[in-house]
Write a protein that holds these residues in place. Structure first.
Motif, PDB file in Angstrom:
ATOM      1  N   LYS A 146       0.823  -1.205   0.000  1.00 42.93           N
ATOM      2  CA  LYS A 146       0.000   0.000   0.000  1.00 42.93           C
ATOM      3  C   LYS A 146       0.866   1.268   0.000  1.00 42.93           C
ATOM      4  O   LYS A 146       2.083   1.213   0.217  1.00 42.93           O
ATOM      5  N   LEU A 147       0.191   2.402  -0.245  1.00 41.32           N
ATOM      6  CA  LEU A 147       0.871   3.692  -0.218  1.00 41.32           C
ATOM      7  C   LEU A 147       1.312   4.042   1.196  1.00 41.32           C
ATOM      8  O   LEU A 147       0.688   3.624   2.180  1.00 41.32           O
ATOM      9  N   LYS A 148       2.365   4.815   1.281  1.00 43.69           N
ATOM     10  CA  LYS A 148       2.878   5.279   2.571  1.00 43.69           C
ATOM     11  C   LYS A 148       2.693   6.790   2.685  1.00 43.69           C
ATOM     12  O   LYS A 148       2.410   7.481   1.716  1.00 43.69           O
ATOM     13  N   ASN A 149       2.878   7.287   3.888  1.00 45.44           N
ATOM     14  CA  ASN A 149       2.784   8.725   4.165  1.00 45.44           C
ATOM     15  C   ASN A 149       4.193   9.307   4.241  1.00 45.44           C
ATOM     16  O   ASN A 149       5.089   8.698   4.843  1.00 45.44           O
ATOM     17  N   PHE A 150       4.379  10.487   3.636  1.00 48.17           N
ATOM     18  CA  PHE A 150       5.716  11.075   3.575  1.00 48.17           C
ATOM     19  C   PHE A 150       5.691  12.527   4.022  1.00 48.17           C
ATOM     20  O   PHE A 150       4.688  13.233   3.891  1.00 48.17           O
ATOM     21  N   ARG A 151       6.853  12.947   4.525  1.00 46.54           N
ATOM     22  CA  ARG A 151       7.130  14.346   4.829  1.00 46.54           C
ATOM     23  C   ARG A 151       8.381  14.713   4.054  1.00 46.54           C
ATOM     24  O   ARG A 151       9.416  14.067   4.204  1.00 46.54           O
ATOM     25  N   ALA A 152       8.296  15.751   3.203  1.00 49.57           N
ATOM     26  CA  ALA A 152       9.410  16.090   2.322  1.00 49.57           C
ATOM     27  C   ALA A 152       9.637  17.586   2.312  1.00 49.57           C
ATOM     28  O   ALA A 152       8.720  18.389   2.539  1.00 49.57           O
ATOM     29  N   MET A 153      10.891  17.947   2.054  1.00 43.28           N
ATOM     30  CA  MET A 153      11.227  19.353   1.884  1.00 43.28           C
ATOM     31  C   MET A 153      10.814  19.806   0.490  1.00 43.28           C
ATOM     32  O   MET A 153      10.822  19.036  -0.469  1.00 43.28           O
ATOM     33  N   GLU A 154      10.432  21.058   0.389  1.00 42.07           N
ATOM     34  CA  GLU A 154      10.014  21.617  -0.890  1.00 42.07           C
ATOM     35  C   GLU A 154      11.173  21.549  -1.882  1.00 42.07           C
ATOM     36  O   GLU A 154      12.316  21.861  -1.557  1.00 42.07           O
ATOM     37  N   GLY A 155      10.840  21.073  -3.084  1.00 41.31           N
ATOM     38  CA  GLY A 155      11.843  21.014  -4.140  1.00 41.31           C
ATOM     39  C   GLY A 155      12.440  19.638  -4.364  1.00 41.31           C
ATOM     40  O   GLY A 155      13.120  19.412  -5.381  1.00 41.31           O
ATOM     41  N   VAL A 156      12.217  18.687  -3.460  1.00 36.32           N
ATOM     42  CA  VAL A 156      12.791  17.352  -3.643  1.00 36.32           C
ATOM     43  C   VAL A 156      11.764  16.461  -4.327  1.00 36.32           C
ATOM     44  O   VAL A 156      10.552  16.709  -4.240  1.00 36.32           O
ATOM     45  N   PRO A 157      12.205  15.413  -5.022  1.00 39.80           N
ATOM     46  CA  PRO A 157      11.255  14.499  -5.664  1.00 39.80           C
ATOM     47  C   PRO A 157      10.619  13.562  -4.646  1.00 39.80           C
ATOM     48  O   PRO A 157      11.232  13.177  -3.646  1.00 39.80           O
ATOM     49  N   VAL A 158       9.379  13.192  -4.912  1.00 43.37           N
ATOM     50  CA  VAL A 158       8.621  12.263  -4.055  1.00 43.37           C
ATOM     51  C   VAL A 158       7.918  11.258  -4.958  1.00 43.37           C
ATOM     52  O   VAL A 158       7.387  11.625  -6.020  1.00 43.37           O
ATOM     53  N   THR A 159       7.916  10.014  -4.527  1.00 47.57           N
ATOM     54  CA  THR A 159       7.254   8.961  -5.292  1.00 47.57           C
ATOM     55  C   THR A 159       6.354   8.142  -4.372  1.00 47.57           C
ATOM     56  O   THR A 159       6.826   7.582  -3.374  1.00 47.57           O
ATOM     57  N   PHE A 160       5.068   8.105  -4.706  1.00 47.34           N
ATOM     58  CA  PHE A 160       4.124   7.201  -4.044  1.00 47.34           C
ATOM     59  C   PHE A 160       4.065   5.909  -4.867  1.00 47.34           C
ATOM     60  O   PHE A 160       3.868   5.958  -6.087  1.00 47.34           O
ATOM     61  N   SER A 161       4.224   4.775  -4.202  1.00 52.77           N
ATOM     62  CA  SER A 161       4.198   3.510  -4.929  1.00 52.77           C
ATOM     63  C   SER A 161       3.382   2.474  -4.164  1.00 52.77           C
ATOM     64  O   SER A 161       3.267   2.527  -2.939  1.00 52.77           O
ATOM     65  N   CYS A 162       2.815   1.558  -4.922  1.00 55.08           N
ATOM     66  CA  CYS A 162       2.053   0.447  -4.349  1.00 55.08           C
ATOM     67  C   CYS A 162       2.157  -0.725  -5.308  1.00 55.08           C
ATOM     68  O   CYS A 162       2.659  -0.587  -6.432  1.00 55.08           O
ATOM     69  N   LYS A 163       1.676  -1.879  -4.875  1.00 57.88           N
ATOM     70  CA  LYS A 163       1.664  -3.072  -5.724  1.00 57.88           C
ATOM     71  C   LYS A 163       0.271  -3.672  -5.699  1.00 57.88           C
ATOM     72  O   LYS A 163      -0.280  -3.930  -4.625  1.00 57.88           O
TER      73      LYS A 163
END
Length: 472
Positions: A100-117
Motif C-alpha cells: 500500500k501507499l505510505k505517508n511522507f514528509r518532504a522538503m520543498e523542491g525534492v522528488p517524491v514517489t508514491f508507490s504500491c503493488k
C-alpha cells in the motif's frame, strides 16, 4: 636534468606505510566523481528531505472517507492501456493491494514517489487522485509509472507547497474496486540552490559506463512449469500445494483463497526449495480452508496465475467396533446350508475376520462365502454342510479405534429317516376253508341265510372281492 627531483626527508621522520602511499597516488576520474556525487545527492535527499511518517487518527479518518466516496462514484477513463472488454473465462479475482501507499514528509523542491503493488485477475485499471480529484494524463506535474509485476507509482519530480495533501490510488476490474491513500506534507525551508534531480536509472547507467559493463537487461514474463490441479484432502492432516515458475527477474508469488490473500502464520507456510519449487503448506487442514486457491506470480515483465479447487473431507469420528447382534449357537442336519449372521457397528467401518476352532478361514475356501454390507450386516454361508464343519466359529471386527470378537457353536447332526416295516408274508392257500369245514360236518352257508341263497356280500365290494375270515 630530466631526472625527477625528490626532497630529502628529515632524519628523525618515519617513512609512511605502503598503503598510504598507494592511496595518495589514487586520482579519481571526473566521470567517477560525478557518479559518486550524484549518488550522495540522492542519498541525502532520501534520508534528510524525504521521510516516512505516521498520520494522525483524524487524517486517517479523512483518507478513509475519501476512499469510501471514490469507490462508489463514477470516474473518468483510466490512462492505462488495460482493457476489460474481454473478460477471461477462468477464475477472476478482485484487485488486492500487496503493498500500500505510505505517508511522507518532504522538503520543498525534492522528488517524491508514491508507490504500491496491485494484483488481480484480470489486471486492474489504476486511477490516481489528489484530495479526491482525479489526476489526469494532461497534468504533466505528475508522472504515472506502472510495471508488469503490478507496481504502480505516482512521481512528483519537484515538490511544491501545492503538492501537500492526500493521494489516493484506486484499482478496478470487473470483480470490484479497492483503494488506499497516502498523505504528503511539504515543508518549506530557507532559499537554497535547487539541484537538478538525477534519476536512479541514469545513475545506474553512469556506474555501468564507468565500470565498462554496458549490459542490457532482459525481462521474461512468469510462466508456470508445474501447477497442481483440483485436490481433495482430509481434515486434520497436512496439505501441500506445490508449483514451479520461471521468469526473469525471479517472480514473486502471492497465494489467495476465495480472492483473499494468504499470509504466513502458524497454520500457513510459504516455502521455496532449492530446486525452485514454491509450496503453500497448511497444517492442520480445517473445513475453513476449503475453497478456490489462486497463485499469482509477477515480475517486471508481467504476471501469470493458476487456480484450483480444494475440497476438505470431513474428519471421521472414530468409534471402536461393537456388536449390535451377536452370533447364535446353531445345530442343523448334515447337508443343510447354514448362515452364521451378526451385525457390527464402528467408525470407520471395521474389517471382518472369521476363524474356526481358532484357525483363520480363508476367503477362497470351497463351500464357504463371506459377505458384509454398508449397514454392518455380516454373514458366513456354508453350503452344503458336512460333519467336519461342526466347531466353534469366531468373528472379529477391527478398525483404527479397536477390535471386538464374538464366538458361537455350530453342531452338525447325521441325517436320519423313518423306516417303513415290510408287509408280513403269508403262506399260500391250498383250498377253500368253507369246503374244509363242510367236510367236517359243519354247514356254514346254512348258518348265514340269504335271500338268494348266496353268501353275504358287502354292497361296496365286487363279488370277486369276498374275503374269508382268518378266524374261521
Amino acid at each position: 636534468n630530466d631526472e625527477p627531483q625528490f626532497s630529502r626527508a628529515p632524519v628523525d621522520a618515519h617513512p609512511p606505510p605502503s598503503h598510504i602511499n598507494a592511496l595518495s597516488s589514487f586520482r579519481p576520474s571526473a566521470r567517477m566523481h560525478t557518479v559518486v556525487r550524484s549518488l550522495w545527492l540522492l542519498l541525502r535527499r532520501e534520508v534528510f528531505n524525504f521521510q516516512e511518517y505516521k498520520v494522525s487518527s483524524f487524517e486517517q479518518r479523512l483518507m478513509s472517507e475519501i476512499e469510501f466516496r471514490l469507490e462508489r462514484t463514477p470516474v473518468e477513463e483510466s490512462d492505462d492501456e488495460v482493457q476489460h472488454d474481454d473478460v477471461p473465462n477462468g477464475k477472476c479475482i478482485a484487485p488486492i493491494f500487496d503493498k500500500k501507499l505510505k505517508n511522507f514528509r518532504a522538503m520543498e523542491g525534492v522528488p517524491v514517489t508514491f508507490s504500491c503493488k496491485i494484483v488481480g485477475i484480470p489486471v486492474p485499471k489504476v486511477y490516481w487522485f489528489k484530495d479526491g480529484k482525479q489526476i489526469l494524463r494532461k497534468n504533466i506535474h505528475y508522472k504515472k509509472i506502472r510495471e508488469g509485476d503490478g507496481t504502480c507509482a505516482l512521481h512528483i519530480e519537484c515538490t511544491t507547497s501545492d503538492d501537500d495533501g492526500n493521494y489516493t490510488v484506486m484499482a478496478a476490474n470487473p470483480q470490484g474496486r479497492i483503494s488506499c491513500s497516502g498523505h504528503l506534507i511539504v515543508q518549506t525551508g530557507p532559499p537554497r540552490s535547487r539541484l537538478t534531480p538525477i534519476h536512479a536509472q541514469r545513475v545506474r547507467a553512469r556506474i555501468q559506463e564507468v565500470e565498462g559493463e554496458q549490459t542490457q537487461e532482459r525481462f521474461f514474463r512468469p510462466h508456470f512449469l508445474q501447477a497442481p490441479g483440483d485436490m481433495m484432502a482430509h481434515e486434520g492432516r497436512l496439505c501441500r500445494l506445490d508449483c514451479k515458475v520461471s521468469g526473469l527477474p525471479s517472480p514473486e508469488l502471492m497465494w489467495l483463497v476465495n480472492g483473499r490473500p494468504i499470509y504466513s502464520d502458524m497454520y500457513h507456510k510459504m516455502l521455496v526449495r532449492e530446486n525452485g519449487v514454491h509450496s503453500l503448506v497448511i497444517d492442520p487442514l480445517t473445513q475453513k480452508d476449503a475453497g478456490t486457491y489462486t497463485c499469482i506470480a509477477s515480475n517486471k515483465a508481467g504476471q501469470s496465475s493458476f487456480s484450483l479447487e480444494l475440497k476438505v473431507v470431513e474428519k471421521e469420528m472414530k468409534h471402536p467396533p461393537q456388536f449390535v447382534e451377536k452370533l447364535q449357537n446353531m445345530g442343523i442336519p448334515e447337508g443343510t446350508p447354514v448362515r452364521l449372521e451378526c451385525r457390527v457397528a464402528g467408525m470407520p467401518p471395521p474389517a471382518i475376520f472369521w476363524k474356526k476352532d481358532n484357525e483363520t478361514i480363508p476367503r477362497t475356501k470351497d463351500r464357504i462365502s463371506m459377505t458384509q454390507d454398508a449397514t454392518g450386516y455380516v454373514c458366513l454361508l456354508i453350503q452344503p454342510t458336512r460333519k467336519d464343519d461342526a466347531g466353534w466359529y469366531t468373528v472379529s471386527a477391527k478398525n483404527e479405534a479397536g477390535v471386538v470378537s464374538c464366538t458361537s457353536r455350530l453342531d452338525i447332526y447325521a441325517q436320519w429317516h423313518q423306516s417303513i416295516p415290510a408287509p408280513m408274508k403269508r403262506p399260500p392257500r391250498t383250498g377253500s376253508r368253507y369246503a374244509a369245514l363242510t367236510g367236517q360236518g359243519l354247514d356254514i352257508k346254512s348258518i348265514f341265510p340269504t335271500s338268494d341263497g348266496g353268501p353275504i356280500l358287502f354292497s361296496s365290494s365286487p363279488p370277486e372281492a369276498t374275503l374269508e375270515s382268518e378266524e374261521l
